[in-house]
Design a protein around this motif. Structure first.
Motif, PDB file in Angstrom:
ATOM      1  N   MET A 104      -0.870 -18.205  11.233  1.00  0.00           N
ATOM      2  CA  MET A 104      -1.128 -17.661   9.578  1.00  0.00           C
ATOM      3  C   MET A 104      -0.104 -18.461   8.889  1.00  0.00           C
ATOM      4  O   MET A 104       0.132 -18.030   7.668  1.00  0.00           O
ATOM      5  CB  MET A 104      -1.292 -16.497   9.488  1.00  0.00           C
ATOM      6  N   GLY A 153      -3.699 -10.121   7.506  1.00  0.00           N
ATOM      7  CA  GLY A 153      -4.262 -10.386   6.255  1.00  0.00           C
ATOM      8  C   GLY A 153      -5.609  -9.972   6.021  1.00  0.00           C
ATOM      9  O   GLY A 153      -5.992 -10.213   5.020  1.00  0.00           O
ATOM     10  N   MET A 154      -6.196  -9.596   6.979  1.00  0.00           N
ATOM     11  CA  MET A 154      -7.658  -9.122   6.828  1.00  0.00           C
ATOM     12  C   MET A 154      -7.869  -7.895   6.020  1.00  0.00           C
ATOM     13  O   MET A 154      -7.093  -6.912   6.184  1.00  0.00           O
ATOM     14  CB  MET A 154      -8.202  -9.052   8.226  1.00  0.00           C
ATOM     15  N   THR A 155      -8.668  -8.037   5.160  1.00  0.00           N
ATOM     16  CA  THR A 155      -9.278  -6.663   4.632  1.00  0.00           C
ATOM     17  C   THR A 155      -9.853  -5.672   5.552  1.00  0.00           C
ATOM     18  O   THR A 155     -10.434  -5.928   6.582  1.00  0.00           O
ATOM     19  CB  THR A 155     -10.222  -7.017   3.228  1.00  0.00           C
ATOM     20  N   VAL A 162     -10.999 -16.696   7.993  1.00  0.00           N
ATOM     21  CA  VAL A 162     -11.609 -15.652   7.072  1.00  0.00           C
ATOM     22  C   VAL A 162     -10.346 -15.531   6.041  1.00  0.00           C
ATOM     23  O   VAL A 162     -10.793 -15.159   4.814  1.00  0.00           O
ATOM     24  CB  VAL A 162     -11.619 -14.471   7.958  1.00  0.00           C
ATOM     25  N   VAL A 163      -9.172 -15.417   6.319  1.00  0.00           N
ATOM     26  CA  VAL A 163      -8.288 -14.940   5.261  1.00  0.00           C
ATOM     27  C   VAL A 163      -7.536 -16.377   4.667  1.00  0.00           C
ATOM     28  O   VAL A 163      -7.647 -16.318   3.359  1.00  0.00           O
ATOM     29  CB  VAL A 163      -6.838 -14.310   5.986  1.00  0.00           C
ATOM     30  N   TYR A 166      -5.270  -6.180  10.262  1.00  0.00           N
ATOM     31  CA  TYR A 166      -4.585  -6.247   9.049  1.00  0.00           C
ATOM     32  C   TYR A 166      -3.342  -6.893   9.030  1.00  0.00           C
ATOM     33  O   TYR A 166      -3.042  -7.290   8.128  1.00  0.00           O
ATOM     34  CB  TYR A 166      -4.182  -4.535   8.469  1.00  0.00           C
ATOM     35  N   ARG A 179       0.914  -9.114   3.299  1.00  0.00           N
ATOM     36  CA  ARG A 179       0.701  -9.053   4.730  1.00  0.00           C
ATOM     37  C   ARG A 179       0.497 -10.779   5.382  1.00  0.00           C
ATOM     38  O   ARG A 179       1.163 -10.660   6.530  1.00  0.00           O
ATOM     39  CB  ARG A 179      -0.324  -8.200   5.472  1.00  0.00           C
ATOM     40  N   LEU A 180       0.260 -11.525   4.515  1.00  0.00           N
ATOM     41  CA  LEU A 180       0.068 -12.798   4.985  1.00  0.00           C
ATOM     42  C   LEU A 180       1.422 -13.310   5.397  1.00  0.00           C
ATOM     43  O   LEU A 180       1.271 -14.140   6.394  1.00  0.00           O
ATOM     44  CB  LEU A 180      -0.607 -13.525   3.956  1.00  0.00           C
ATOM     45  N   ILE A 229      -2.870  -5.779  -1.095  1.00  0.00           N
ATOM     46  CA  ILE A 229      -1.674  -5.828   0.051  1.00  0.00           C
ATOM     47  C   ILE A 229      -1.841  -6.685   1.131  1.00  0.00           C
ATOM     48  O   ILE A 229      -1.066  -7.187   1.782  1.00  0.00           O
ATOM     49  CB  ILE A 229      -1.753  -4.146   0.586  1.00  0.00           C
ATOM     50  N   HIS A 230      -3.170  -6.985   1.367  1.00  0.00           N
ATOM     51  CA  HIS A 230      -3.525  -7.851   2.462  1.00  0.00           C
ATOM     52  C   HIS A 230      -2.917  -9.321   2.268  1.00  0.00           C
ATOM     53  O   HIS A 230      -2.582 -10.047   3.170  1.00  0.00           O
ATOM     54  CB  HIS A 230      -5.004  -7.742   2.688  1.00  0.00           C
ATOM     55  N   ARG A 231      -2.762  -9.675   0.988  1.00  0.00           N
ATOM     56  CA  ARG A 231      -2.064 -11.032   0.598  1.00  0.00           C
ATOM     57  C   ARG A 231      -0.517 -11.024   0.931  1.00  0.00           C
ATOM     58  O   ARG A 231      -0.166 -11.825   1.567  1.00  0.00           O
ATOM     59  CB  ARG A 231      -2.363 -11.035  -0.962  1.00  0.00           C
ATOM     60  N   LEU A 263       1.535  -1.166   7.311  1.00  0.00           N
ATOM     61  CA  LEU A 263       0.659  -0.470   8.203  1.00  0.00           C
ATOM     62  C   LEU A 263       1.000   1.146   8.109  1.00  0.00           C
ATOM     63  O   LEU A 263       0.199   1.777   8.594  1.00  0.00           O
ATOM     64  CB  LEU A 263       0.794  -0.946   9.814  1.00  0.00           C
TER      65      LEU A 263
END
Ligand code: ADP
Ligand code: MG
Lengths: 242, 244
Positions: B154, A144-146, B105-106, A141, B77-78, B73-75, B51
């Motif tokens: 990342m 940035g992974m879903t 993947v992201v 997570y 978190r990047l 939300i995962h965007r 988290l």
């Protein structure tokens, strides 16, 4: 006296050889009759197990959904199916649903075994996924992974290693349970055995041989599993360089 | 301000893990958080990366409100990389695959681009020869450097470090702290929870002392270490320095 006695021994051995060769002929005859049914047993088992794996993975994942109603529904599916004998499920799908949906014997048999085993596999998948450390999710997570990407790329590949042995047990159980569909007239190994002995009345030899053929198949299957386990064990867990 | 935190609260049952924390962090600032175990440092960091749910308050990172229930939300978190005490490397992937996975993947980078980025970073931290090793074959210090590289690949704007040297043998701590110092010099915005007070003194722009979920005192390293205003801070530093 001695001569007669020797003669009797001689006759005894002769009889034995004759008996053995008669038996051999019977066994060969049975074997020839049964052999064409073996691929059908394998086909039924493999088809229904592929279905069970797909459904099992889906329901295993639904079982750990963060949406409570989804979790509950998946739980009901699993418990309901595990609580009913496979034979009853076969009857229900073939005679019950089959009459309505016009299912063929093969489709009905594969559906019944596949659905039944999907419930057991769902529980195995769920346990395998839950066995993975929560830190793995957090790491994924934080990158940035879903949730779905995390399951697919991080969690499930690690669970595979854990679930292979119990899934293999289920495969062997499914192979044996495939004999149940003989009852709806699917001509697999057990059905072939019934046909043979009802024509020839060689119960003992027929069922012994049917049993031995199942045994050979289950032993073969567990060999393959041992190999699979070793293959997956090496990957990524440093097992090679302990 | 790259990070703005207003009146943040997070509670577990009866424990108020984060208790009314407000904090602004500037671009390129290195903030070190110290405090006794159970004072809410981890919970606070985890809130910044979504988290952890927050009970109330607001976290704004680069103008985006952090909301765990938000679909994207995962965007967010990047932009925020995190390194954990237990490394949390992916054990089924070798070093370079660990670093490539999320990039592909992201970030949707091609295998080739992800590979080059991973290799470049691994070489920078001295792990260019370990690309094909699996995590189980690495020392703790090596694992933690891979974990840092995995987050850096990342291209985050902010890095969070939660006691990243606490699980390491003493002789490996230096190699990990060196990487963090290097990052700080390069201008990375960093929030670091650590017990290594010497690191805080050398690298921090600001030191925060937390206890019972609250920020008790904050200031420059010189202020906090040489002239703490609050008795509790002084007391903590005395016992913590005794452990060093
Ligand atoms: N998931 C959780 N469930 C319940 N209590 C938690 C959880 N996470 C942290 N806590 C509690 O919150 C407090 C702060 O914990 P933590 O943030 O881990 O502190 P620190 O990192 O400073 O040691 C502790 O009392 C801890 O027991
Ligand atoms: Mg902590």
């Amino acid at each position: 006296m001695t001569a007669i006695y020797n003669f009797n021994i001689f006759r005894g051995i002769n009889d034995l050889i004759e008996w053995a060769s008669q038996q051999l002929v019977i066994y060969i005859d049975i074997f020839k009759y049964l052999l064409p049914a073996v691929p059908k047993t394998i086909l039924i088992t493999v088809s229904s197990f592929v279905l069970a794996l797909a459904l099992g993975l889906i329901f295993g994942l639904l079982r750990i959904s963060y949406r409570k109603p989804v979790r509950t529904l998946a739980g009901i599916y699993i418990d309901a199916i595990r609580g009913v004998p496979l034979l009853v499920q076969i009857f229900f799908i073939y005679f019950g649903l089959g009459a309505v949906l016009n299912l063929e014997r093969f489709t009905a048999g594969v559906l019944a075994i596949g659905i039944c085993y999907s419930a057991y596999l769902a529980e195995i998948f769920r346990a395998g996924i839950e066995a993975i450390d929560h830190g793995q999710y957090e790491a994924a997570y934080s990158l940035g992974m879903t949730r779905l990407q995390t399951l697919r790329h991080v969690i499930i590949p690690q669970s595979i290693r854990i679930v292979i042995p119990p899934i293999a047990n289920q495969f062997i159980a499914a192979l044996k349970d495939s004999s149940l569909v003989s009852i709806i007239g699917l001509r697999e190994l057990t059905r072939a055995g019934r046909e043979y002995y009802s024509q020839n009345f060689t119960d003992f030899q027929t069922w012994l041989l049917v049993g031995v053929i199942y045994l050979i198949m289950t032993i073969g299957a567990s060999r393959v599993v041992k190999w699979l386990e070793r293959y997956f064990a090496v990957k990524g867990f440093g097992t090679l360089k302990a | 301000m790259i990070i703005q935190i207003k009146n943040l609260y997070r509670r577990f049952g009866k424990t108020q893990a984060v208790d009314d924390v407000s904090l602004d962090v500037e671009q390129g600032e290195v903030v070190v958080i110290i405090g006794p175990s159970g004072s809410g440092k981890s919970t606070f960091l985890r809130c910044l990366n979504a988290l952890e749910d927050i009970d109330s308050g607001e976290i704004i990172i680069e103008g985006h409100r952090i909301d765990r229930s938000h679909k994207d939300i995962h965007r967010v978190r990047l932009e925020v990389g995190m390194v954990f005490q237990n490394f949390n490397l992916f054990p089924h992937l070798n070093v370079i695959e660990n670093v490539k996975l999320a990039q592909k993947v992201v970030r949707k980078r091609s295998d080739d681009v992800a590979h080059r980025r991973a290799l470049e970073l691994l070489e920078q931290v001295g792990l260019g020869d370990k690309t094909l090793a699996y995590p189980a074959e690495l020392s703790g210090g090596q694992k933690q450097r891979v974990a840092i590289v995995r987050a850096l690949a990342m291209d985050p704007k902010i890095m969070l470090f939660d006691e990243v040297t606490s699980a390491l043998d003493p002789e490996m701590i230096g190699e990990v702290l060196d990487v963090m110092k290097y990052l700080a010099q390069k201008g990375m915005t960093m929030l670091v929870v650590t017990h290594k007070l010497s690191f805080a003194r050398d690298v921090a722009d600001r030191v925060i002392f937390m206890e019972n979920g609250r920020i008790v005192e904050q200031g420059s390293p010189a202020q906090i270490f040489d002239n703490p205003a609050i008795a509790r801070t002084r007391q903590f530093l005395t016992s913590a320095l005794g452990d060093q």
